[in-house]
Motif scaffolding. Structure first.
Motif, PDB file in Angstrom:
ATOM      1  N   ASN A   1      -3.882   4.340   2.403  1.00 21.47           N
ATOM      2  CA  ASN A   1      -4.950   3.420   2.796  1.00 21.47           C
ATOM      3  C   ASN A   1      -5.123   3.447   4.312  1.00 21.47           C
ATOM      4  O   ASN A   1      -4.195   3.124   5.056  1.00 21.47           O
TER       5      ASN A   1
ATOM      6  N   TYR B   1       0.814  -1.224   0.000  1.00 20.23           N
ATOM      7  CA  TYR B   1       0.000   0.000   0.000  1.00 20.23           C
ATOM      8  C   TYR B   1       0.847   1.273   0.000  1.00 20.23           C
ATOM      9  O   TYR B   1       0.360   2.339   0.386  1.00 20.23           O
TER      10      TYR B   1
ATOM     11  N   THR C   1      -0.442   4.968  -0.985  1.00 23.70           N
ATOM     12  CA  THR C   1      -1.891   4.999  -1.209  1.00 23.70           C
ATOM     13  C   THR C   1      -2.638   5.772  -0.130  1.00 23.70           C
ATOM     14  O   THR C   1      -3.749   6.239  -0.367  1.00 23.70           O
TER      15      THR C   1
ATOM     16  N   GLN D   1      -7.060   1.636   6.344  1.00 20.66           N
ATOM     17  CA  GLN D   1      -7.077   0.345   7.041  1.00 20.66           C
ATOM     18  C   GLN D   1      -5.661  -0.173   7.247  1.00 20.66           C
ATOM     19  O   GLN D   1      -5.332  -0.678   8.322  1.00 20.66           O
TER      20      GLN D   1
END
Length: 129
Positions: A24, A19, A22, A26
């Motif tokens: 992200n 990731y 990104t 989570q």
């Protein structure tokens, strides 16, 4: 215990690579959770050699294992949130820097500062692709 800690750090590094750039949430949450656990971990006063020669269940993690896992997790968090300037990640990474003392190894400090650099890469305009 050392193998388990290294496995957790390695799994979070895999998340960081997957990731990277990104942002992200989570992935950040998982890595930040484990980073907080390692940040708050008290390490054993035993050396690696003594722990290896007299293995007992209550030995705990040695300083170098804890610091290495912290460094790997810091880099993972920095990779995931690269270029976002995420305030929560910055606070967590700075807390690692504040708990460092004179015996913290140079490579650990370099990893923490590199993660902070990733976080604000290009003034928040650049990231990994």
């Amino acid at each position: 215990l050392q193998a388990e800690a290294s496995l957790v750090a390695g799994a979070c590094l895999a998340l960081g690579l997957k990731y990277a750039g990104t942002g992200n949430l989570q992935a950040r949450q998982v890595v930040a959770h484990h980073l907080r656990l390692f940040r708050d971990t008290k390490f054993s006063s035993w050396t690696q050699a003594k722990a290896a020669s007299l293995p007992t269940p209550d030995v705990g993690l040695d300083r170098y294992t804890v610091e290495t896992c912290r460094a790997v997790l810091a880099l993972s968090l920095g990779m995931i949130m690269a270029g976002t300037g995420d305030l929560d990640s910055m606070v967590l990474l700075r807390s690692l820097r504040k708990i460092s003392d004179h015996s913290t190894r140079y490579g650990v400090l370099m990893a923490i500062h590199t993660a902070l650099g990733f976080l604000f890469m290009g003034g928040g305009r650049w990231s990994f692709k």
